[in-house]
Structure formats: structure tokens, C-alpha cells
Write an enzyme that holds these catalytic residues in place. Structure first.
Site, PDB file in Angstrom:
ATOM      1  N   HIS A  54      -4.203  31.779  28.510  1.00 23.69           N
ATOM      2  CA  HIS A  54      -4.864  32.865  28.574  1.00 23.69           C
ATOM      3  C   HIS A  54      -4.212  33.828  29.430  1.00 23.69           C
ATOM      4  O   HIS A  54      -3.573  33.477  30.597  1.00 23.69           O
ATOM      5  CB  HIS A  54      -6.437  32.460  29.303  1.00 23.69           C
ATOM      6  CG  HIS A  54      -7.072  31.958  28.175  1.00 23.69           C
ATOM      7  ND1 HIS A  54      -7.735  32.767  27.166  1.00 23.69           N
ATOM      8  CD2 HIS A  54      -7.971  30.729  28.153  1.00 23.69           C
ATOM      9  CE1 HIS A  54      -8.595  32.088  26.395  1.00 23.69           C
ATOM     10  NE2 HIS A  54      -8.604  30.776  26.941  1.00 23.69           N
ATOM     11  N   LYS A 258     -15.830  33.337  26.770  1.00 21.31           N
ATOM     12  CA  LYS A 258     -14.820  34.405  26.106  1.00 21.31           C
ATOM     13  C   LYS A 258     -15.080  34.603  24.771  1.00 21.31           C
ATOM     14  O   LYS A 258     -14.547  35.479  24.098  1.00 21.31           O
ATOM     15  CB  LYS A 258     -13.243  33.897  26.269  1.00 21.31           C
ATOM     16  CG  LYS A 258     -12.893  33.700  27.821  1.00 21.31           C
ATOM     17  CD  LYS A 258     -11.395  32.965  27.592  1.00 21.31           C
ATOM     18  CE  LYS A 258     -11.214  32.518  29.025  1.00 21.31           C
ATOM     19  NZ  LYS A 258     -11.880  31.569  29.658  1.00 21.31           N
TER      20      LYS A 258
HETATM   21  C1  LIG Z   1     -14.313  24.263  23.873  1.00 21.95           C
HETATM   22  C2  LIG Z   1     -13.363  24.561  24.933  1.00 21.95           C
HETATM   23  C3  LIG Z   1     -12.307  25.463  24.813  1.00 21.95           C
HETATM   24  C4  LIG Z   1     -11.303  25.663  25.595  1.00 21.95           C
HETATM   25  N1  LIG Z   1     -10.380  26.651  25.688  1.00 21.95           N
HETATM   26  C5  LIG Z   1      -9.584  26.583  26.341  1.00 21.95           C
HETATM   27  C6  LIG Z   1      -8.549  27.442  26.400  1.00 21.95           C
HETATM   28  O1  LIG Z   1      -8.132  28.038  25.070  1.00 21.95           O
HETATM   29  N2  LIG Z   1      -7.345  27.690  27.055  1.00 21.95           N
HETATM   30  C7  LIG Z   1      -7.746  27.102  28.474  1.00 21.95           C
HETATM   31  O2  LIG Z   1      -6.700  27.291  29.345  1.00 21.95           O
HETATM   32  N3  LIG Z   1      -8.754  26.062  28.624  1.00 21.95           N
HETATM   33  C8  LIG Z   1      -9.738  26.025  27.754  1.00 21.95           C
HETATM   34  N4  LIG Z   1     -10.408  25.031  27.920  1.00 21.95           N
HETATM   35  C9  LIG Z   1     -10.443  24.266  29.141  1.00 21.95           C
HETATM   36  C10 LIG Z   1      -9.676  23.216  28.986  1.00 21.95           C
HETATM   37  O3  LIG Z   1      -9.653  22.377  27.959  1.00 21.95           O
HETATM   38  C11 LIG Z   1     -10.027  22.244  30.115  1.00 21.95           C
HETATM   39  O4  LIG Z   1     -10.121  22.958  31.453  1.00 21.95           O
HETATM   40  C12 LIG Z   1      -9.044  21.062  30.512  1.00 21.95           C
HETATM   41  O5  LIG Z   1      -8.986  20.305  29.192  1.00 21.95           O
HETATM   42  C13 LIG Z   1      -9.746  20.171  31.276  1.00 21.95           C
HETATM   43  O6  LIG Z   1      -8.868  19.117  31.789  1.00 21.95           O
HETATM   44  P1  LIG Z   1      -9.149  17.961  32.789  1.00 21.95           P
HETATM   45  O7  LIG Z   1      -7.966  17.013  32.966  1.00 21.95           O
HETATM   46  O8  LIG Z   1      -9.946  18.392  33.950  1.00 21.95           O
HETATM   47  O9  LIG Z   1     -10.455  17.297  32.114  1.00 21.95           O
HETATM   48  P2  LIG Z   1     -10.417  16.355  30.697  1.00 21.95           P
HETATM   49  O10 LIG Z   1      -9.557  16.723  29.726  1.00 21.95           O
HETATM   50  O11 LIG Z   1     -11.701  16.053  30.564  1.00 21.95           O
HETATM   51  O12 LIG Z   1      -9.724  14.787  31.444  1.00 21.95           O
HETATM   52  C14 LIG Z   1     -10.728  14.120  32.368  1.00 21.95           C
HETATM   53  C15 LIG Z   1     -10.380  12.610  32.207  1.00 21.95           C
HETATM   54  O13 LIG Z   1     -10.982  12.100  33.042  1.00 21.95           O
HETATM   55  C16 LIG Z   1     -11.337  10.705  32.494  1.00 21.95           C
HETATM   56  N5  LIG Z   1     -12.424   9.930  33.188  1.00 21.95           N
HETATM   57  C17 LIG Z   1     -13.496  10.486  33.574  1.00 21.95           C
HETATM   58  N6  LIG Z   1     -14.214   9.533  34.467  1.00 21.95           N
HETATM   59  C18 LIG Z   1     -13.263   8.381  34.715  1.00 21.95           C
HETATM   60  C19 LIG Z   1     -13.441   7.479  35.482  1.00 21.95           C
HETATM   61  N7  LIG Z   1     -14.613   7.180  36.345  1.00 21.95           N
HETATM   62  N8  LIG Z   1     -12.325   6.641  35.542  1.00 21.95           N
HETATM   63  C20 LIG Z   1     -11.026   6.872  34.671  1.00 21.95           C
HETATM   64  N9  LIG Z   1     -10.997   8.083  34.214  1.00 21.95           N
HETATM   65  C21 LIG Z   1     -12.104   8.829  33.947  1.00 21.95           C
HETATM   66  C22 LIG Z   1     -11.942  11.014  31.043  1.00 21.95           C
HETATM   67  O14 LIG Z   1     -11.852  10.034  30.241  1.00 21.95           O
HETATM   68  C23 LIG Z   1     -10.912  12.144  30.782  1.00 21.95           C
HETATM   69  O15 LIG Z   1      -9.875  11.692  30.003  1.00 21.95           O
HETATM   70  C24 LIG Z   1     -11.554  24.794  26.881  1.00 21.95           C
HETATM   71  C25 LIG Z   1     -12.305  23.802  27.149  1.00 21.95           C
HETATM   72  C26 LIG Z   1     -13.189  23.463  25.771  1.00 21.95           C
HETATM   73  C27 LIG Z   1     -14.077  22.444  25.891  1.00 21.95           C
END
Ligand SMILES: Cc1cc2nc3c(=O)[nH]c(=O)nc-3n(C[C@H](O)[C@H](O)[C@H](O)COP(=O)(O)OP(=O)(O)OC[C@H]3O[C@@H](n4cnc5c(N)ncnc54)[C@H](O)[C@@H]3O)c2cc1C
Length: 503
Positions: A54, A258
Site C-alpha cells: 500500500h 480501505k
Molecule cells: C482481508 C484482509 C486483507 C488485507 N489486505 C492487506 C493488504 O492488501 N496489504 C497489507 O499490507 N496488509 C493487508 N492485510 C493485513 C495483513 O494480512 C496482516 O497485517 C498480516 O498478514 C499480519 O501478519 P502477522 O504475522 O501479524 O499475523 P498472521 O499472519 O495471522 O500470523 C500470526 C501467526 O501466529 C500463529 N500463532 C498464534 N498464536 C500462537 C501460539 N500461541 N503459538 C504459536 N503460534 C501462534 C498463528 O498460527 C499465525 O500463523 C489484510 C488482512 C486481511 C485479513
């Protein structure tokens, strides 16, 4: 005697944030453990999002989201050059259909400028129609953000994790952290954790647990934030349909997000969505006819003539929205505990910058960061470009060896699958093979290649092939039901542009 392995840093959660943090730390002489409850990396929000890199214009000025989005986006070209996960700069348009929406895009432009987007342009209707001939001719103006791009989010998480592992990070899959406590030891470790039933000790902990980040933070005290799961659903179309637009097409954003966009994915599939609905279940990945109908009708306001009969599948992801209304990246309740939570959109864009910020926070908390001269930043791509015709594919379907074509639609070879399985991350499901190679992502949605992929998994990893197929079909079931009903409603022709679909 204490026989628990002792790590400098334990990163909880292997989504895009955890993988980016682990890869960043692998530049230094530190022992890092990355733990993930799922059977693969990138299975949370990271696998189901819009994949947009973005601009910062839609994040409120002064927030972490705004600064980390801008910093992260700038890092994508170099990162993709090193890791080859799939990123392309496309540009984006935010369309305005009324005088009020024209005022909104002017406000967005001002906000973007304040956030560092220095290449924004306001375009008139004729300019917009010239850039994107298939968009709704009723458009009155648009904001152009040339720096926006598209990336393949799960391939990026896989690439970051593979590279982190190649540089010494230890990954434990299927290892949910069920307990984390303070436990000062003479070896310098402060945290004791149990992940997947196995104990480990760590001097520092990074909480990148997505929708469960508040729960993980509460293991060591008051979390200070609460995650509100916010779901978004999508319709994905056949490969090639993405050519309908050259840029990411947004409508004006609302307070909840968005809005519904129209884009090509990195691999050339048209994609429309997402909505933004709060849900009870943080893992609610089901799609529903009424939401998909709303998405189709809203997307037609931008691109009136897409053909719903070319839709391949539907899917949903859950945003880990924080009640603080911003990313929560900072020192947590106890020394040595760093939160990287509340990472909703634009978290994919921001992840590389979040990783650098977490690195600095760890250094501030006392982690010594001595560079490893042997750090290798490069990672080879798995997917190689294909140009075979249908006729050329046929004799290769039963060819012996790595040249055998396993997936007819996407021309995936056995060699690519074996390569994907030998990069340090255990690959044990059909879905994991699909994410790495695109086997099963084509028009037949894996009907042809599913048993062939399962047979390779059985041969190479001892996975029960019937069980692998059953698990995969269960995973597909809810999506295809909603899609079939949506298409049956006759909501496909361009003539119906802009009409609402009633479930
Ligand atoms: C519908 C949607 C559209 C989006 N579009 C965009 C976009 O176009 N551009 C953009 O920049 N962002 C976008 N985002 C945001 C982006 O996808 C997220 O911000 C990003 O993927 C978050 O990554 P994360 O690693 O924080 O979380 P996650 O990918 O959810 O990873 C967290 C991980 O932690 C693990 N976990 C949880 N609890 C535990 C535990 N106790 N022990 C071990 N493992 C655990 C889970 O299994 C998971 O794999 C979008 C999100 C969504 C849902």
C-alpha cells in the site's frame, strides 16, 4: 541440570511479521527459535489478504501504521530482489464518483503527502479512463498512487522463513505456545515456554501471534490491548483475468477500512474484495453468499464487466485489529518481551519495517547484535516461468523424473515440487505444496493434480495420501459451495453492472 534448549530470542507466530523478524535477526550472531502453531508458515492473516503493497495515504498521519507502511513499502523492491517471492509495482487509483468523493480523495492526497507519499496525483475523469479503459465510465476523478504494488503474501512468508532457516534460525511447526512464564536462570534466560508440548528457554520473546497476540501477551501480564477479529472475504478469478485492470482499483475508504478493491494478483488472477465485518471466531474463514453478493455488486461499481463465470474460488481472512486503533509494536509488560501485535492492514506492507523496529527494540532491551559476516541474503525462486502449450503438456504428464508435469493447469513439474520440499521447512500437506508451486491453483482447482501431489507427499515424506486428500477436500468444501450458488444466481453478465445481488 537444566536441559532445555536456551535461545537468545523466541519469536511466537510465523506469519509475515514473525518470519520477517526471524529473517532480520538471522543477520546477527543470535540463536533464534521461531514457533508456529500451524502446520506451515503463513497460515494466519498472511495467507488470505489482498496482497497489496500500500501507499501510506490511507493511514492516519502520526500513527505507527503510517510510518511503518511507508518504510515497509520502500523496502519491497530490494527484498524481492533478494528473496524472489513475487512483487510488482503497479500503481493504484482511488476512484471518486461524486463531488463528495472528490473531496475525500483530495483529503487522502494531503494525508498521503504528510505521510511521505510524494508521488501522488489527482486525475480528471478523462485521464482515468485513458489509464484504465474498462473501469466505470461514470468515474469523475481519481487519486493516483504510482508506488503501490502487488505481492504474493504467502510466498513472501515462505521465502523469508526459508532464508531465515538457511541463516541458522530454528523453526518449529505444529507447536502452539501454551505456556510462557518468567523464570530467571543463571544461563541468562528470562522466559520459559512450552510449545507443542516441548519446553524451551529464551532471553527475549517477540509476540507476533496475530489474532492471538493479546492472549500470548496476557501470559506475562496485562496485555494492554485487545484484538478484535475483523473478517474480509474475496472472490478470485482464473489466471489471466487480472489483465482487466493495470492498477489496483480502490473506491474511497470508510472508517472501517480501505473498502472493496479490484486488482490483479501477482500471478494475474482478477481478485475482488474484501468486506470488513467483526467476527466472534478469530479463525472464521468461511464465506457467505450475502457478503459475496455485496462484494460483487460493489466491485462492479469500479469494473462493471467482469464475468463471474470465470470465478475460481472464494476465500476469507481475519484481520487482527487492535482496540488501540494502531499497530502495537513495542516493549510489553515485562523486560525482554516485545509485542508485534494488532497488525491488521497494512501489515503485509509494513512487515519488513516492523522487523527492523523489533530488532531495534530488542537491542534497546539488551540483546547484543553482532553481524554475521556469512549471512546470505539471497533465496532462489521455486516457481519458474512456463510457456508450454496444451499440446506440449500432454506427453509430459507421464514423463519420468523431475520433468513430469504434475499439475496440468499451472504446468507444475515434479522437480518444482521436490525443490519446494527440500528447503528447510517441512512440507506435509497438499495446501503447502500448492502455496509454494501453484499446483492446484488452476482452472480445475486441483481435481487433476491432487492425487498426484498426495502420492509425492506419501513417497517423499511418508504422509498418508488418503488423509492428505481428505484434509484438503474438507478445506475446499465451504468455499466451492458459496461460489457455486453465487454463480448460479446469474450474477455474471456485464449488463447487470451495478445491480445488487439478492441472496
Ligand atoms: C482481508 C484482509 C486483507 C488485507 N489486505 C492487506 C493488504 O492488501 N496489504 C497489507 O499490507 N496488509 C493487508 N492485510 C493485513 C495483513 O494480512 C496482516 O497485517 C498480516 O498478514 C499480519 O501478519 P502477522 O504475522 O501479524 O499475523 P498472521 O499472519 O495471522 O500470523 C500470526 C501467526 O501466529 C500463529 N500463532 C498464534 N498464536 C500462537 C501460539 N500461541 N503459538 C504459536 N503460534 C501462534 C498463528 O498460527 C499465525 O500463523 C489484510 C488482512 C486481511 C485479513
Amino acid at each position: 541440570m537444566n536441559e532445555r534448549p536456551v535461545y537468545d530470542v523466541c519469536v511466537i507466530g510465523a506469519g509475515i511479521v514473525g518470519c520477517a523478524v526471524a529473517r532480520e535477526l538471522s543477520r546477527y550472531r543470535v540463536r533464534v527459535l521461531l514457533v508456529e502453531r500451524g502446520e506451515d508458515v503463513g497460515l494466519g492473516a498472511t495467507k488470505a489478504n489482498s496482497g497489496i503493497v500500500h501507499g501510506a495515504y490511507s493511514s492516519a498521519h502520526g500513527t505507527l501504521k503510517a510510518s511503518l507502511c511507508r518504510a515497509g513499502a520502500l523496502m519491497y523492491p530490494r527484498l524481492n530482489g533478494e528473496l524472489a517471492f513475487g512483487y510488482r509495482r503497479t500503481g493504484a487509483l482511488v476512484l471518486a464518483f461524486s463531488p463528495e468523493e472528490k473531496r475525500t480523495i483530495a483529503d487522502l492526497a494531503a494525508n498521503g503527502l504528510a505521510n511521505g507519499d510524494d508521488d501522488l496525483q489527482l486525475l480528471g475523469a478523462e485521464q482515468v479512463r485513458r489509464l484504465e479503459p474498462r473501469i466505470n465510465p461514470e468515474v469523475q476523478a481519481a487519486l493516483l498512487c504510482p508506488s503501490v504494488g502487488v505481492a504474493s503474501p504467502y510466498e513472501m512468508a515462505i521465502a523469508l522463513a526459508e532464508n531465515a532457516i538457511a541463516n541458522g534460525v530454528e523453526l518449529r511447526l505444529a507447536s502452539e505456545v501454551t505456556s510462557l512464564s518468567l523464570d530467571d536462570q543463571r544461563d541468562g534466560s528470562r522466559f520459559r515456554l512450552v510449545a507443542g508440548g516441548r519446553e524451551a528457554a529464551a532471553r527475549f520473546v517477540v509476540n507476533a501471534a496475530g489474532v492471538y497476540a493479546d492472549r500470548v501477551a496476557s501470559f506475562v501480564g496485562e496485555p494492554g490491548f485487545r484484538i478484535v477479529p475483523r473478517q474480509g472475504q474475496y472472490v478470485l478469478f482464473e489466471r489471466g483475468t487480472g489483465a482487466a485492470v493495470s492498477r489496483v482499483i480502490f473506491q474511497v475508504p470508510s472508517a472501517r477500512g480501505k473498502g472493496i478493491l479490484v486488482t490483479s494478483t501477482y500471478h494475474g488472477n482478477l481478485m475482488i474484495g474484501p468486506n470488513a465485518n467483526d467476527v466472534e471466531d478469530p479463525e472464521d474463514e468461511g464465506t457467505s453468499l450475502d457478503v459475496l453478493g455485496h462484494i460483487v455488486a460493489t466491485a462492479r461499481r469500479s469494473l462493471p464487466d467482469f464475468d463471474l463465470r470465470q470465478a475460481l474460488t472464494t476465500f476469507a481472512g481475519v484481520r487482527a485489529t487492535s482496540d488501540t486503533k494502531d499497530f502495537v509494536v513495542g516493549a510489553g509488560a515485562v523486560p525482554g518481551f516485545i509485542n508485534a501485535g494488532g497488525i491488521d492492514s497494512p501489515g503485509l506492507t509494513s512487515a519488513p519495517a516492523i522487523a527492523e523496529r523489533v530488532r531495534d527494540l530488542l537491542a534497546d532491551a539488551g540483546l547484543r547484535l553482532e553481524p554475521r559476516p556469512e549471512f546470505e541474503p539471497a533465496r532462489r525462486p521455486i516457481i519458474v516461468p512456463k510457456s508450454l502449450s496444451d499440446k506440449e503438456v500432454v506427453p509430459l504428464l507421464e514423463a519420468p523424473g523431475p520433468g513430469r508435469i504434475v499439475c496440468r493447469c499451472e504446468r507444475v513439474t515434479e522437480g518444482e515440487i521436490l525443490d519446494a520440499m527440500s528447503r528447510g521447512i517441512p512440507v506435509r500437506t497438499i495446501d503447502s505444496v500448492k502455496k509454494r508451486t501453484r499446483a492446484g491453483m488452476g482452472k480445475c482447482q486441483g481435481r487433476f493434480c491432487r492425487p498426484r501431489v498426495a502420492a509425492i507427499l506419501a513417497r517423499e515424506s511418508g504422509v498418508d495420501d488418503a488423509e492428505a486428500i481428505r484434509a484438503y477436500e474438507q478445506h475446499l468444501a465451504s468455499k466451492s459451495r458459496a461460489l457455486t450458488r453465487l454463480v448460479r444466481m446469474g450474477a455474471w453478465s456485464g449488463a447487470e453492472a451495478g445491480t445488487a445481488i439478492k441472496p
